[in-house]
Enzyme design. Structure first.
Site, mmCIF file in Angstrom:
data_model
loop_
_atom_site.group_PDB
_atom_site.id
_atom_site.type_symbol
_atom_site.label_atom_id
_atom_site.label_comp_id
_atom_site.label_asym_id
_atom_site.label_seq_id
_atom_site.Cartn_x
_atom_site.Cartn_y
_atom_site.Cartn_z
ATOM 1 N N ASN A 85 14.600 29.215 2.451
ATOM 2 C CA ASN A 85 15.442 28.022 2.467
ATOM 3 C C ASN A 85 14.914 26.931 1.539
ATOM 4 O OD1 ASN A 85 17.134 29.107 4.504
ATOM 5 N ND2 ASN A 85 15.645 28.522 6.065
ATOM 6 N N LYS A 142 15.187 34.981 4.514
ATOM 7 C CA LYS A 142 15.577 33.700 3.955
ATOM 8 C C LYS A 142 14.402 32.948 3.313
ATOM 9 C CE LYS A 142 18.822 31.215 5.478
ATOM 10 N NZ LYS A 142 19.541 30.176 6.249
ATOM 11 N N ARG A 171 12.472 -19.937 13.375
ATOM 12 C CA ARG A 171 12.035 -18.602 13.779
ATOM 13 C C ARG A 171 13.099 -18.056 14.701
ATOM 14 N NH1 ARG A 171 7.406 -19.545 15.165
ATOM 15 N NH2 ARG A 171 6.633 -19.210 13.058
ATOM 16 N N ARG A 174 0.823 -1.205 0.000
ATOM 17 C CA ARG A 174 0.000 0.000 0.000
ATOM 18 C C ARG A 174 0.861 1.260 0.000
ATOM 19 N NH1 ARG A 174 -3.983 -2.916 4.477
ATOM 20 N NH2 ARG A 174 -5.077 -4.232 2.946
ATOM 21 N N SER A 219 12.810 31.236 8.008
ATOM 22 C CA SER A 219 13.735 31.097 9.130
ATOM 23 C C SER A 219 13.116 31.748 10.353
ATOM 24 C CB SER A 219 15.070 31.776 8.792
ATOM 25 O OG SER A 219 15.841 31.976 9.962
ATOM 26 N N ARG A 241 7.315 -4.363 -5.706
ATOM 27 C CA ARG A 241 5.868 -4.306 -5.417
ATOM 28 C C ARG A 241 5.138 -5.497 -6.021
ATOM 29 N NH1 ARG A 241 1.463 -5.202 -4.741
ATOM 30 N NH2 ARG A 241 -0.353 -3.844 -4.630
#
Length: 442
Positions: free
Chosen positions: A285, A283, A316, A121, A277, A185
Protein backbone atom coordinates in the site's frame (compact mmCIF):
# COMPACT_ATOMS: atom_id res chain seq x y z
CA UNK A 1 -2.69 4.61 33.30
CA UNK A 2 0.29 6.76 32.40
CA UNK A 3 0.11 10.42 31.58
CA UNK A 4 2.46 12.71 29.69
CA UNK A 5 3.87 12.49 26.20
CA UNK A 6 1.38 10.77 23.88
CA UNK A 7 2.16 7.44 22.29
CA UNK A 8 0.20 8.44 19.19
CA UNK A 9 -1.54 5.09 18.80
CA UNK A 10 -4.15 6.66 16.52
CA UNK A 11 -1.79 9.16 14.88
CA UNK A 12 0.63 7.25 12.63
CA UNK A 13 1.02 10.37 10.50
CA UNK A 14 3.17 12.04 13.14
CA UNK A 15 4.11 9.20 15.48
CA UNK A 16 7.86 9.02 15.97
CA UNK A 17 8.50 12.14 13.92
CA UNK A 18 10.87 14.90 15.04
CA UNK A 19 7.80 17.13 15.29
CA UNK A 20 6.26 14.70 17.75
CA UNK A 21 9.16 15.13 20.14
CA UNK A 22 9.26 18.90 19.59
CA UNK A 23 5.58 19.28 20.54
CA UNK A 24 5.33 16.74 23.35
CA UNK A 25 4.12 17.65 26.83
CA UNK A 26 7.71 17.52 28.01
CA UNK A 27 8.87 19.80 25.20
CA UNK A 28 6.04 22.23 25.87
CA UNK A 29 6.84 22.30 29.57
CA UNK A 30 10.48 23.00 28.73
CA UNK A 31 9.29 25.87 26.54
CA UNK A 32 7.39 27.32 29.48
CA UNK A 33 10.48 27.00 31.66
CA UNK A 34 12.62 28.59 28.96
CA UNK A 35 10.20 31.51 28.80
CA UNK A 36 10.38 31.99 32.55
CA UNK A 37 14.17 31.79 32.62
CA UNK A 38 14.47 34.22 29.71
CA UNK A 39 12.33 36.76 31.57
CA UNK A 40 14.62 36.67 34.59
CA UNK A 41 17.70 36.92 32.36
CA UNK A 42 16.21 39.88 30.50
CA UNK A 43 15.53 41.71 33.76
CA UNK A 44 19.02 40.92 35.00
CA UNK A 45 20.54 42.27 31.77
CA UNK A 46 18.91 45.63 32.50
CA UNK A 47 19.85 45.68 36.18
CA UNK A 48 16.32 44.87 37.31
CA UNK A 49 17.34 41.59 38.92
CA UNK A 50 20.62 40.23 40.32
CA UNK A 51 22.76 38.29 37.88
CA UNK A 52 22.83 35.50 40.44
CA UNK A 53 19.05 35.25 40.27
CA UNK A 54 19.21 34.68 36.51
CA UNK A 55 21.82 31.96 36.99
CA UNK A 56 19.78 30.17 39.65
CA UNK A 57 16.54 30.35 37.67
CA UNK A 58 18.36 29.11 34.56
CA UNK A 59 19.73 26.13 36.46
CA UNK A 60 16.34 25.32 37.95
CA UNK A 61 14.46 25.59 34.65
CA UNK A 62 15.22 22.02 33.58
CA UNK A 63 12.16 19.96 32.73
CA UNK A 64 13.67 16.83 34.26
CA UNK A 65 13.04 18.33 37.69
CA UNK A 66 9.30 18.80 37.18
CA UNK A 67 6.31 16.47 37.23
CA UNK A 68 4.36 16.94 33.99
CA UNK A 69 1.40 14.94 35.23
CA UNK A 70 1.07 16.89 38.46
CA UNK A 71 1.29 20.24 36.69
CA UNK A 72 -1.28 19.16 34.08
CA UNK A 73 -3.76 18.08 36.73
CA UNK A 74 -3.23 21.21 38.83
CA UNK A 75 -3.68 23.38 35.73
CA UNK A 76 -7.42 22.79 36.01
CA UNK A 77 -7.50 25.08 39.04
CA UNK A 78 -6.53 28.21 37.11
CA UNK A 79 -7.25 27.06 33.57
CA UNK A 80 -3.64 26.97 32.36
CA UNK A 81 -0.39 25.19 33.27
CA UNK A 82 1.65 28.32 34.00
CA UNK A 83 0.15 28.91 37.45
CA UNK A 84 1.22 25.57 38.97
CA UNK A 85 4.51 25.70 37.07
CA UNK A 86 5.40 29.07 38.58
CA UNK A 87 4.76 27.69 42.06
CA UNK A 88 7.00 24.68 41.40
CA UNK A 89 9.74 26.74 39.73
CA UNK A 90 9.71 29.27 42.58
CA UNK A 91 10.11 26.46 45.09
CA UNK A 92 12.96 24.96 43.04
CA UNK A 93 14.76 28.32 42.87
CA UNK A 94 14.55 28.80 46.61
CA UNK A 95 13.71 31.62 48.96
CA UNK A 96 16.65 33.92 48.16
CA UNK A 97 15.84 34.38 44.49
CA UNK A 98 12.31 33.03 44.23
CA UNK A 99 10.88 36.53 44.03
CA UNK A 100 12.53 36.98 40.62
CA UNK A 101 10.57 34.14 39.05
CA UNK A 102 7.71 35.37 36.84
CA UNK A 103 8.15 38.90 38.20
CA UNK A 104 5.77 41.33 36.48
CA UNK A 105 4.46 38.76 34.01
CA UNK A 106 1.07 37.14 33.55
CA UNK A 107 0.34 33.55 32.60
CA UNK A 108 -0.41 34.47 29.01
CA UNK A 109 3.01 36.09 28.58
CA UNK A 110 4.67 32.82 29.41
CA UNK A 111 2.18 30.58 27.62
CA UNK A 112 2.27 32.58 24.39
CA UNK A 113 6.06 32.95 24.43
CA UNK A 114 6.47 29.22 25.04
CA UNK A 115 4.05 28.51 22.20
CA UNK A 116 6.21 30.60 19.89
CA UNK A 117 9.29 28.69 21.05
CA UNK A 118 7.62 25.33 20.41
CA UNK A 119 6.43 26.55 17.02
CA UNK A 120 9.89 27.85 16.09
CA UNK A 121 11.57 24.60 17.05
CA UNK A 122 9.01 22.56 15.14
CA UNK A 123 9.11 24.77 12.05
CA UNK A 124 12.88 24.37 11.88
CA UNK A 125 12.32 20.63 11.59
CA UNK A 126 9.59 21.09 8.99
CA UNK A 127 11.86 23.31 6.90
CA UNK A 128 14.55 20.65 6.95
CA UNK A 129 12.13 18.06 5.58
CA UNK A 130 10.78 20.47 2.97
CA UNK A 131 14.35 20.95 1.76
CA UNK A 132 14.74 17.18 1.47
CA UNK A 133 11.51 16.95 -0.49
CA UNK A 134 12.46 19.81 -2.81
CA UNK A 135 15.77 18.18 -3.67
CA UNK A 136 14.19 14.82 -4.38
CA UNK A 137 11.49 16.35 -6.57
CA UNK A 138 14.02 18.44 -8.47
CA UNK A 139 15.91 15.25 -9.28
CA UNK A 140 12.73 13.51 -10.46
CA UNK A 141 11.69 16.49 -12.58
CA UNK A 142 15.09 16.67 -14.28
CA UNK A 143 15.32 12.91 -14.86
CA UNK A 144 11.81 12.73 -16.30
CA UNK A 145 11.72 16.04 -18.14
CA UNK A 146 10.65 14.24 -21.30
CA UNK A 147 8.88 11.21 -19.84
CA UNK A 148 5.48 11.46 -21.53
CA UNK A 149 2.33 10.37 -19.73
CA UNK A 150 -1.40 10.95 -20.04
CA UNK A 151 -2.64 14.21 -18.64
CA UNK A 152 -5.91 13.72 -16.80
CA UNK A 153 -8.76 16.17 -16.28
CA UNK A 154 -11.96 15.30 -14.41
CA UNK A 155 -10.50 11.77 -14.02
CA UNK A 156 -10.25 11.17 -17.80
CA UNK A 157 -7.37 11.24 -20.26
CA UNK A 158 -7.05 14.75 -21.69
CA UNK A 159 -3.85 15.54 -23.60
CA UNK A 160 -0.30 14.26 -23.08
CA UNK A 161 1.93 15.82 -20.45
CA UNK A 162 5.23 14.80 -18.87
CA UNK A 163 6.02 13.41 -15.47
CA UNK A 164 8.82 15.94 -15.25
CA UNK A 165 6.30 18.77 -15.40
CA UNK A 166 4.12 17.07 -12.77
CA UNK A 167 7.08 16.64 -10.41
CA UNK A 168 8.15 20.22 -11.07
CA UNK A 169 4.66 21.34 -10.10
CA UNK A 170 4.83 19.43 -6.83
CA UNK A 171 8.21 21.01 -6.16
CA UNK A 172 6.83 24.47 -6.85
CA UNK A 173 4.18 23.96 -4.18
CA UNK A 174 6.81 22.70 -1.74
CA UNK A 175 8.88 25.82 -2.38
CA UNK A 176 5.79 27.99 -1.89
CA UNK A 177 5.23 26.24 1.43
CA UNK A 178 8.88 26.69 2.38
CA UNK A 179 8.69 30.42 1.69
CA UNK A 180 5.55 30.82 3.81
CA UNK A 181 6.90 28.75 6.68
CA UNK A 182 10.24 30.58 6.56
CA UNK A 183 8.50 33.95 6.68
CA UNK A 184 6.37 32.94 9.64
CA UNK A 185 9.33 31.33 11.40
CA UNK A 186 11.29 34.55 11.10
CA UNK A 187 8.49 36.68 12.49
CA UNK A 188 7.42 34.68 15.56
CA UNK A 189 7.28 37.22 18.41
CA UNK A 190 7.83 37.12 22.12
CA UNK A 191 4.86 38.05 24.27
CA UNK A 192 5.18 40.46 27.17
CA UNK A 193 2.34 42.62 28.39
CA UNK A 194 1.63 41.96 32.01
CA UNK A 195 -1.84 41.61 33.44
CA UNK A 196 -3.70 43.58 30.75
CA UNK A 197 -1.11 44.43 28.12
CA UNK A 198 0.13 47.70 29.69
CA UNK A 199 3.40 46.37 31.20
CA UNK A 200 2.43 48.30 34.34
CA UNK A 201 3.87 45.88 36.88
CA UNK A 202 7.33 46.07 35.34
CA UNK A 203 7.51 49.80 36.06
CA UNK A 204 6.77 49.04 39.71
CA UNK A 205 9.84 46.81 39.70
CA UNK A 206 12.01 49.58 38.28
CA UNK A 207 11.69 49.20 34.50
CA UNK A 208 11.66 52.79 33.25
CA UNK A 209 11.92 51.70 29.61
CA UNK A 210 9.55 48.79 29.10
CA UNK A 211 10.39 48.64 25.40
CA UNK A 212 13.99 47.88 26.31
CA UNK A 213 12.73 45.11 28.56
CA UNK A 214 10.55 43.66 25.79
CA UNK A 215 13.47 43.81 23.38
CA UNK A 216 15.77 42.12 25.88
CA UNK A 217 13.18 39.41 26.51
CA UNK A 218 12.80 38.76 22.78
CA UNK A 219 16.58 38.51 22.39
CA UNK A 220 16.84 36.04 25.23
CA UNK A 221 14.16 33.86 23.60
CA UNK A 222 15.53 34.19 20.07
CA UNK A 223 12.18 35.59 18.92
CA UNK A 224 11.22 38.91 17.33
CA UNK A 225 10.28 41.98 19.34
CA UNK A 226 6.55 42.73 19.02
CA UNK A 227 5.37 46.26 18.39
CA UNK A 228 2.58 45.75 20.92
CA UNK A 229 1.63 43.07 23.39
CA UNK A 230 -0.58 40.71 21.41
CA UNK A 231 -2.76 39.24 24.14
CA UNK A 232 -5.85 39.70 21.98
CA UNK A 233 -4.16 40.70 18.73
CA UNK A 234 -3.65 37.18 17.44
CA UNK A 235 -1.88 37.84 14.16
CA UNK A 236 1.01 35.48 15.05
CA UNK A 237 -1.42 32.61 15.56
CA UNK A 238 -3.33 33.45 12.38
CA UNK A 239 -0.10 33.56 10.38
CA UNK A 240 0.96 30.21 11.80
CA UNK A 241 -2.41 28.68 10.99
CA UNK A 242 -2.26 29.90 7.41
CA UNK A 243 1.29 28.75 6.73
CA UNK A 244 0.72 25.35 8.27
CA UNK A 245 -2.60 24.73 6.52
CA UNK A 246 -1.08 25.78 3.19
CA UNK A 247 1.85 23.44 3.73
CA UNK A 248 -0.46 20.54 4.53
CA UNK A 249 -2.40 21.22 1.33
CA UNK A 250 0.74 21.59 -0.78
CA UNK A 251 2.09 18.26 0.42
CA UNK A 252 -1.37 16.72 0.11
CA UNK A 253 -1.52 17.59 -3.59
CA UNK A 254 1.53 15.45 -4.30
CA UNK A 255 0.17 12.70 -2.08
CA UNK A 256 -3.21 12.41 -3.81
CA UNK A 257 -1.53 12.37 -7.21
CA UNK A 258 0.65 9.49 -6.06
CA UNK A 259 -2.38 7.67 -4.65
CA UNK A 260 -4.14 7.94 -7.99
CA UNK A 261 -1.17 6.94 -10.12
CA UNK A 262 -0.22 4.07 -7.80
CA UNK A 263 -3.57 2.29 -8.23
CA UNK A 264 -3.15 -1.30 -9.39
CA UNK A 265 -4.87 -0.66 -12.71
CA UNK A 266 -2.73 2.46 -13.36
CA UNK A 267 0.63 1.61 -11.73
CA UNK A 268 2.48 4.55 -13.23
CA UNK A 269 4.03 5.29 -9.83
CA UNK A 270 4.88 3.24 -6.76
CA UNK A 271 6.18 4.06 -3.31
CA UNK A 272 9.70 2.87 -2.71
CA UNK A 273 8.59 0.74 0.23
CA UNK A 274 4.88 0.13 0.41
CA UNK A 275 2.98 -0.85 3.52
CA UNK A 276 1.52 -4.27 4.14
CA UNK A 277 -2.00 -5.47 4.78
CA UNK A 278 -3.21 -7.52 7.76
CA UNK A 279 -5.34 -9.70 5.47
CA UNK A 280 -3.81 -9.60 1.98
CA UNK A 281 -0.13 -10.60 1.80
CA UNK A 282 0.27 -9.42 -1.80
CA UNK A 283 -0.42 -5.76 -1.08
CA UNK A 284 2.15 -2.95 -0.99
CA UNK A 285 0.00 0.00 0.00
CA UNK A 286 1.11 3.61 -0.64
CA UNK A 287 1.17 4.32 3.09
CA UNK A 288 3.31 7.47 3.07
CA UNK A 289 0.99 9.14 0.58
CA UNK A 290 -2.05 7.93 2.52
CA UNK A 291 -0.85 9.51 5.76
CA UNK A 292 0.04 12.80 4.08
CA UNK A 293 -3.37 12.94 2.41
CA UNK A 294 -5.05 12.26 5.76
CA UNK A 295 -3.17 15.14 7.38
CA UNK A 296 -4.09 17.48 4.52
CA UNK A 297 -7.77 16.72 5.09
CA UNK A 298 -7.58 17.54 8.80
CA UNK A 299 -5.45 20.67 8.64
CA UNK A 300 -8.06 23.14 7.30
CA UNK A 301 -10.44 22.45 10.16
CA UNK A 302 -7.69 22.96 12.73
CA UNK A 303 -6.72 26.22 11.08
CA UNK A 304 -10.37 27.28 11.07
CA UNK A 305 -10.49 26.89 14.85
CA UNK A 306 -7.44 29.10 15.19
CA UNK A 307 -8.93 31.74 12.91
CA UNK A 308 -12.14 31.60 14.92
CA UNK A 309 -10.21 32.26 18.12
CA UNK A 310 -9.03 35.61 16.73
CA UNK A 311 -12.30 37.15 17.91
CA UNK A 312 -10.88 37.53 21.39
CA UNK A 313 -12.69 39.98 23.64
CA UNK A 314 -11.20 42.43 26.15
CA UNK A 315 -7.53 42.20 27.18
CA UNK A 316 -7.73 38.48 27.80
CA UNK A 317 -10.57 36.38 26.50
CA UNK A 318 -12.46 33.69 28.33
CA UNK A 319 -12.13 30.69 26.04
CA UNK A 320 -10.77 32.04 22.75
CA UNK A 321 -7.14 31.93 23.90
CA UNK A 322 -7.62 28.57 25.56
CA UNK A 323 -9.19 27.16 22.37
CA UNK A 324 -5.93 27.70 20.48
CA UNK A 325 -3.60 25.41 22.37
CA UNK A 326 -4.65 21.94 21.24
CA UNK A 327 -5.47 22.64 17.57
CA UNK A 328 -2.22 24.57 17.11
CA UNK A 329 -0.20 21.72 18.54
CA UNK A 330 -2.15 19.22 16.44
CA UNK A 331 -1.48 21.34 13.35
CA UNK A 332 2.24 21.50 14.08
CA UNK A 333 2.29 17.74 14.54
CA UNK A 334 0.30 16.99 11.41
CA UNK A 335 2.48 19.19 9.23
CA UNK A 336 5.65 17.94 10.87
CA UNK A 337 4.63 14.36 10.21
CA UNK A 338 3.48 15.12 6.67
CA UNK A 339 6.76 16.86 5.87
CA UNK A 340 8.70 13.83 7.09
CA UNK A 341 6.51 11.41 5.14
CA UNK A 342 6.58 13.46 1.95
CA UNK A 343 10.37 13.60 2.07
CA UNK A 344 10.50 9.82 2.39
CA UNK A 345 7.89 9.45 -0.35
CA UNK A 346 9.74 11.70 -2.81
CA UNK A 347 13.12 10.14 -2.10
CA UNK A 348 11.86 6.62 -2.72
CA UNK A 349 9.26 7.18 -5.45
CA UNK A 350 9.45 4.74 -8.37
CA UNK A 351 8.44 6.01 -11.80
CA UNK A 352 7.19 3.42 -14.30
CA UNK A 353 7.92 5.31 -17.53
CA UNK A 354 7.10 2.33 -19.75
CA UNK A 355 3.63 2.06 -18.23
CA UNK A 356 3.08 5.77 -18.73
CA UNK A 357 4.03 5.42 -22.38
CA UNK A 358 1.77 2.40 -22.79
CA UNK A 359 -1.19 4.27 -21.31
CA UNK A 360 -0.91 6.96 -23.95
CA UNK A 361 -2.51 4.46 -26.32
CA UNK A 362 -5.49 3.52 -24.17
CA UNK A 363 -7.79 5.86 -26.08
CA UNK A 364 -6.69 4.53 -29.51
CA UNK A 365 -5.03 7.87 -30.26
CA UNK A 366 -7.88 10.13 -29.16
CA UNK A 367 -5.55 11.70 -26.59
CA UNK A 368 -4.25 13.89 -29.43
CA UNK A 369 -7.68 14.88 -30.79
CA UNK A 370 -7.06 18.49 -29.79
CA UNK A 371 -3.96 18.56 -31.97
CA UNK A 372 -5.78 16.93 -34.86
CA UNK A 373 -8.66 19.38 -34.68
CA UNK A 374 -6.27 22.30 -34.87
CA UNK A 375 -4.19 20.72 -37.64
CA UNK A 376 -7.02 19.50 -39.88
CA UNK A 377 -9.10 22.67 -39.78
CA UNK A 378 -6.85 24.58 -42.22
CA UNK A 379 -6.85 21.59 -44.58
CA UNK A 380 -10.51 20.52 -44.51
CA UNK A 381 -12.24 23.55 -43.09
CA UNK A 382 -13.37 23.76 -39.52
CA UNK A 383 -16.80 22.16 -39.96
CA UNK A 384 -15.55 19.23 -42.04
CA UNK A 385 -12.62 18.61 -39.68
CA UNK A 386 -14.96 18.45 -36.70
CA UNK A 387 -17.38 16.16 -38.54
CA UNK A 388 -14.61 13.79 -39.65
CA UNK A 389 -12.92 13.61 -36.25
CA UNK A 390 -16.20 13.04 -34.41
CA UNK A 391 -17.15 10.17 -36.67
CA UNK A 392 -13.65 8.66 -36.66
CA UNK A 393 -13.40 8.90 -32.88
CA UNK A 394 -16.63 6.94 -32.48
CA UNK A 395 -15.36 4.29 -34.87
CA UNK A 396 -12.04 4.02 -33.03
CA UNK A 397 -13.87 3.15 -29.83
CA UNK A 398 -16.56 0.97 -31.40
CA UNK A 399 -14.18 -0.99 -33.63
CA UNK A 400 -11.25 -0.99 -31.18
CA UNK A 401 -8.93 0.33 -33.90
CA UNK A 402 -6.19 2.97 -33.74
CA UNK A 403 -7.16 6.45 -34.82
CA UNK A 404 -4.09 6.54 -37.08
CA UNK A 405 -5.34 3.54 -39.04
CA UNK A 406 -8.81 4.98 -39.53
CA UNK A 407 -7.58 8.40 -40.57
CA UNK A 408 -5.24 6.74 -43.05
CA UNK A 409 -8.29 5.46 -44.89
CA UNK A 410 -9.50 8.99 -45.59
CA UNK A 411 -8.48 10.23 -49.10
CA UNK A 412 -8.68 13.83 -47.93
CA UNK A 413 -5.76 13.24 -45.57
CA UNK A 414 -3.38 11.36 -47.89
CA UNK A 415 -0.86 14.22 -48.03
CA UNK A 416 -0.59 14.65 -44.26
CA UNK A 417 2.00 13.06 -41.97
CA UNK A 418 -0.61 11.31 -39.86
CA UNK A 419 1.96 9.27 -37.93
CA UNK A 420 3.45 12.47 -36.58
CA UNK A 421 0.09 14.11 -35.92
CA UNK A 422 -1.17 11.13 -33.91
CA UNK A 423 2.04 10.53 -31.95
CA UNK A 424 1.30 11.55 -28.31
CA UNK A 425 4.98 12.03 -27.56
CA UNK A 426 5.07 14.81 -30.16
CA UNK A 427 2.31 16.78 -28.47
CA UNK A 428 3.57 17.88 -25.08
CA UNK A 429 3.58 21.57 -25.88
CA UNK A 430 5.95 23.57 -23.66
CA UNK A 431 6.15 20.90 -20.95
CA UNK A 432 9.93 20.63 -21.23
CA UNK A 433 10.49 24.37 -21.22
CA UNK A 434 8.08 24.84 -18.30
CA UNK A 435 9.93 22.16 -16.34
CA UNK A 436 13.24 23.88 -17.03
CA UNK A 437 11.80 27.21 -15.94
CA UNK A 438 10.46 25.71 -12.72
CA UNK A 439 13.82 24.14 -11.89
CA UNK A 440 15.51 27.53 -12.13
CA UNK A 441 13.82 28.49 -8.88
CA UNK A 442 15.95 27.91 -5.83
Amino acid sequence: MTFGDPEALLAPGWAGSPASAATSDTAYLQGLLDAEAALTRAQASLGLAPAEAADVVDAAADVSGFDVRAIALRARGGGNPVIPLVADLTAAVGEEYGAYVHRGATSQDIMDSATMLVAARTLDLVLGDLDRTERALARLAAEHRDTVMPGRTLTQHAVPTTFGLKAAGWRSLVLDARDRVSAVRGSLPAQLGGAAGTLAAFSVFGAEDTRALTAAYARELGLTEPVLPWHTLRTPIGDLAGALAFTAGALGKAAVDVLTLARTEIAELAEGTGGGSSAMPHKANPVRATLVAAGARRAPQLAATLYGAMTAEDERPAGAWHAEWEPLRDLLRLVGGAARDTAELAEGLRVNADVMREHLGLTHGLIVSERLAASLAPVLGRARAKELLTATAKRAVAENRPLLELLGEEPELKDLDLADLTDPTRYTGSAGALTDRALERR
